[in-house]
Scaffold this active site. Structure first.
Site, PDB file in Angstrom:
ATOM      1  N   HIS A 307      22.813  22.728  -1.309  1.00  0.00           N
ATOM      2  CA  HIS A 307      21.720  23.719  -1.199  1.00  0.00           C
ATOM      3  C   HIS A 307      20.694  23.396  -2.298  1.00  0.00           C
ATOM      4  CE1 HIS A 307      19.648  27.320  -0.208  1.00  0.00           C
ATOM      5  NE2 HIS A 307      20.333  28.202  -0.914  1.00  0.00           N
ATOM      6  N   ASP A 408      13.369  19.427  -0.655  1.00  0.00           N
ATOM      7  CA  ASP A 408      13.827  18.811  -1.901  1.00  0.00           C
ATOM      8  C   ASP A 408      13.482  17.329  -2.009  1.00  0.00           C
ATOM      9  OD1 ASP A 408      15.029  21.219  -2.738  1.00  0.00           O
ATOM     10  OD2 ASP A 408      16.719  20.834  -1.429  1.00  0.00           O
TER      11      ASP A 408
HETATM   12  C1  COA Z   1      21.486  20.050   4.406  1.00  0.00           C
HETATM   13  C2  COA Z   1      22.827  19.663   4.978  1.00  0.00           C
HETATM   14  C3  COA Z   1      23.932  20.209   4.083  1.00  0.00           C
HETATM   15  C4  COA Z   1      22.965  20.304   6.373  1.00  0.00           C
HETATM   16  O1  COA Z   1      24.282  20.132   6.788  1.00  0.00           O
HETATM   17  P1  COA Z   1      24.705  20.286   8.316  1.00  0.00           P
HETATM   18  O2  COA Z   1      24.029  21.456   8.924  1.00  0.00           O
HETATM   19  O3  COA Z   1      26.180  20.255   8.346  1.00  0.00           O
HETATM   20  O4  COA Z   1      24.067  18.971   8.925  1.00  0.00           O
HETATM   21  P2  COA Z   1      24.501  18.187  10.233  1.00  0.00           P
HETATM   22  O5  COA Z   1      25.036  19.106  11.273  1.00  0.00           O
HETATM   23  O6  COA Z   1      23.378  17.304  10.597  1.00  0.00           O
HETATM   24  O7  COA Z   1      25.728  17.305   9.694  1.00  0.00           O
HETATM   25  C5  COA Z   1      26.440  16.458  10.577  1.00  0.00           C
HETATM   26  C6  COA Z   1      26.959  15.281   9.788  1.00  0.00           C
HETATM   27  O8  COA Z   1      25.849  14.513   9.283  1.00  0.00           O
HETATM   28  C7  COA Z   1      25.973  14.370   7.888  1.00  0.00           C
HETATM   29  N1  COA Z   1      24.663  14.420   7.244  1.00  0.00           N
HETATM   30  C8  COA Z   1      23.730  15.392   7.358  1.00  0.00           C
HETATM   31  N2  COA Z   1      22.690  15.120   6.541  1.00  0.00           N
HETATM   32  C9  COA Z   1      22.979  13.969   5.916  1.00  0.00           C
HETATM   33  C10 COA Z   1      22.322  13.205   4.930  1.00  0.00           C
HETATM   34  N3  COA Z   1      21.170  13.581   4.396  1.00  0.00           N
HETATM   35  N4  COA Z   1      22.917  12.062   4.507  1.00  0.00           N
HETATM   36  C11 COA Z   1      24.098  11.676   5.033  1.00  0.00           C
HETATM   37  N5  COA Z   1      24.783  12.380   5.943  1.00  0.00           N
HETATM   38  C12 COA Z   1      24.224  13.512   6.378  1.00  0.00           C
HETATM   39  C13 COA Z   1      26.802  15.555   7.446  1.00  0.00           C
HETATM   40  O9  COA Z   1      27.378  15.329   6.169  1.00  0.00           O
HETATM   41  C14 COA Z   1      27.799  15.671   8.569  1.00  0.00           C
HETATM   42  O10 COA Z   1      28.775  14.663   8.377  1.00  0.00           O
HETATM   43  P3  COA Z   1      30.345  14.947   8.686  1.00  0.00           P
HETATM   44  O11 COA Z   1      30.398  15.387  10.120  1.00  0.00           O
HETATM   45  O12 COA Z   1      31.000  13.645   8.422  1.00  0.00           O
HETATM   46  O13 COA Z   1      30.753  16.039   7.751  1.00  0.00           O
HETATM   47  C15 COA Z   1      22.949  18.130   5.125  1.00  0.00           C
HETATM   48  O14 COA Z   1      21.915  17.652   5.930  1.00  0.00           O
HETATM   49  C16 COA Z   1      22.947  17.428   3.788  1.00  0.00           C
HETATM   50  O15 COA Z   1      24.008  17.286   3.153  1.00  0.00           O
HETATM   51  N6  COA Z   1      21.741  16.955   3.309  1.00  0.00           N
HETATM   52  C17 COA Z   1      21.616  16.360   2.002  1.00  0.00           C
HETATM   53  C18 COA Z   1      21.574  17.440   0.933  1.00  0.00           C
HETATM   54  C19 COA Z   1      20.278  18.189   0.958  1.00  0.00           C
HETATM   55  O16 COA Z   1      19.209  17.613   1.009  1.00  0.00           O
HETATM   56  N7  COA Z   1      20.371  19.511   0.883  1.00  0.00           N
HETATM   57  C20 COA Z   1      19.193  20.372   0.814  1.00  0.00           C
HETATM   58  C21 COA Z   1      19.011  21.125   2.063  1.00  0.00           C
HETATM   59  S1  COA Z   1      17.499  22.035   2.037  1.00  0.00           S
END
Ligand code: COA
Length: 471
Positions: A307, A408
């Site tokens: 987050h 971010d």
């Molecule tokens: C924001 C976040 C937590 C959303 O998570 P989410 O809703 O579960 O996203 P998704 O449904 O697209 O995830 C499906 C898969 O893709 C992966 N994924 C999503 N974004 C990713 C990224 N930026 N880099 C690598 N893998 C990513 C997830 O880890 C998940 O993998 P898993 O099934 O092996 O656990 C995720 O995109 C993330 O970790 N981003 C990087 C951190 C970040 O920028 N956070 C700020 C958010 S405002």
């Protein structure tokens, strides 16, 4: 060439945002106010009965309407896509991004009062908008600035509570501890102990919320100066607005940095109700915990790397790219670095989102700011290159639902450009901004009499037996 393609994607998003501004007329109770009424509290007092009535009517006329289906995937998958909260201050569309009381970010930039002609919106204006659903005029914003100034004095014991922590503790730990110490002054807690009637809960919640919003930048600046500037505190400048004064107390007086802070605080304030920090505050407050307790809980969620901490992670990651490959990194090298990150089991910070399925408009407006003030900054150029490189790679993974950058991905390089380069501190800035959105909604939570939050949980045994019966 590749870069130009990226820019054209951004232009498409912008033109879509422009088209969507045509829908502005349909916003329910949005209006520009007359110059007379400067008192935010009395404005709210007038608005509350009509909104209470509106909710009552919704409940009695449509209370049994189904808003969607709940699948097992949703229950296991962190409640994604499950509508389960009422959150009045903003709404997030997966494609177009956030709207604050119906207004997109470009619309806010257009209609909210600014410190400079054509400049960035003043966060006080956004606070007024979130609380009332109305666009304030400059007099109202100036009056709210003064009101917040008058509430900004932080008791000595708050600083002592922070000083009790090792200087090496994470800035978010110090910040959240300071907020917990502020709770001692809670008007809501005092009123509750005296037996305040439920109908008046919103009033001390309003007092606490405004005091809290006024004091968070002072506490946050104290944490920054304590950790990074040998404890040399800079007093508040009462001639400045909320965002400008925050930048000043941190030690940054460049007028362009003041503008950046106004933009930063405005765009990070609210992102509807389901994100970790907003939902946490709403949940905790549903137990009638006061705004300080609720906001401190929210900060602990914001401190998580998936987050709010992602802004820290992004700058550290970008700097590690430069350290390993230099500033003039080629596209091929950058691709390799992204794959290296993914192959080591890490996420690419700043990319992806739980709800958004397009480039975050908060990213777009920060990019616009960078193009205006720091187009030649090497780290900004690297951020632009990443926009070309990362989404195709994340798409190739086949599991990432949103390969586009979020808020971010951009904020750190802007702050870094103006000298605020301590990445570990960045989430505190996010927290200061979040106080505005979270507290606005908490006031409405109490005004609307929203109940204790208590969803049902189940065990795997229960699910197995339910699914067997359903088969
Ligand atoms: C924001 C976040 C937590 C959303 O998570 P989410 O809703 O579960 O996203 P998704 O449904 O697209 O995830 C499906 C898969 O893709 C992966 N994924 C999503 N974004 C990713 C990224 N930026 N880099 C690598 N893998 C990513 C997830 O880890 C998940 O993998 P898993 O099934 O092996 O656990 C995720 O995109 C993330 O970790 N981003 C990087 C951190 C970040 O920028 N956070 C700020 C958010 S405002």
């Amino acid at each position: 060439m590749v870069f130009l393609r990226g820019v054209s994607v951004l232009s498409k998003i912008r033109s879509r945002l422009a088209q969507q501004s045509a829908t502005l007329g349909s916003v329910r109770w949005l209006q520009i106010q007359s110059a007379s009424d400067l008192d935010l509290r009395s404005q709210l007092k007038d608005l509350i009965p009509e909104q209470q009535e509106r909710l009552k009517k919704l409940k009695s006329e449509h209370g049994k309407v189904e808003l969607g289906k709940i699948t097992l995937d949703m229950v296991i998958g962190g409640m994604r896509g499950m509508t389960g909260l009422l959150w009045e201050t903003s709404l997030l569309d997966p494609e177009e991004g956030i709207r604050f009381r119906g207004l997109s970010i470009p619309e806010c930039q257009k209609v909210l009062p600014a410190a400079l002609p054509g400049g960035q919106p003043l966060p006080e204006g956004l606070l007024w908008l979130l609380l009332t659903g109305k666009i304030p005029n400059k007099d109202q914003v100036d009056s709210l600035s003064k009101e917040l100034q008058s509430r900004s004095s932080v008791p000595e014991y708050v600083y002592k509570a922070i000083d009790a922590l090792p200087i090496t503790s994470h800035p978010m730990t110090q910040f959240a501890s300071g907020i917990m110490a502020l709770q001692v002054q809670s008007e809501f807690q005092k009123a509750y102990e005296k037996g305040i009637s439920k109908a008046k809960y919103w009033e001390p919640t309003f007092e606490d919320s405004l005091n809290l919003i006024a004091q968070v930048p002072v506490v946050a600046a104290y944490v920054y100066r304590r950790i990074y500037k040998n404890g040399q505190i800079i007093p508040s400048d009462e001639s400045l607005d909320y965002g400008g004064n925050f930048s000043h107390m941190l030690g940054f007086d460049d007028p362009e940095m003041l503008e950046l802070m106004r933009l930063y605080v405005t765009i990070h304030s609210d992102h509807e109700g389901g994100n970790v920090s907003a939902h946490t505050a709403h949940l905790v407050a549903s137990a009638l915990s006061d705004p300080y307790l609720s906001f401190a809980a929210a900060l602990n969620g914001l401190a998580g790397p998936l987050h709010g901490l992602a802004n820290q992670e992004v700058l550290l990651w970008i700097k590690s790219v430069v350290e390993e490959c230099g500033e003039n990194i080629t596209t091929e090298q950058l691709k390799e670095y992204v794959w290296k990150t993914l192959n080591s089991g890490k996420v690419v910070p700043g990319y992806g989102h739980g709800v958004l399925r397009q480039t975050d408009p908060r990213y777009v407006c920060q990019r616009d700011f960078a193009l205006k003030y720091l187009p030649d900054d090497p780290l900004f150029q690297l951020v632009s290159k990443l926009y070309e490189v990362v989404p195709p790679i994340l798409t190739q993974l086949g599991k990432v639902k949103n390969p586009w950058p979020n808020v971010d991905a951009h904020s750190g390089v802007l702050l870094n450009y103006f000298g605020l380069s301590e990445a570990r501190y960045f989430t505190v800035l996010f927290g200061v901004s979040r106080s505005i959105g979270i507290c606005s909604q908490l006031i409405w939570d109490r005004a609307l009499g929203l109940p204790l939050e208590r969803p049902k949980s189940v065990t795997m045994d229960w699910v197995e037996s339910f699914c067997k019966k359903a088969a």
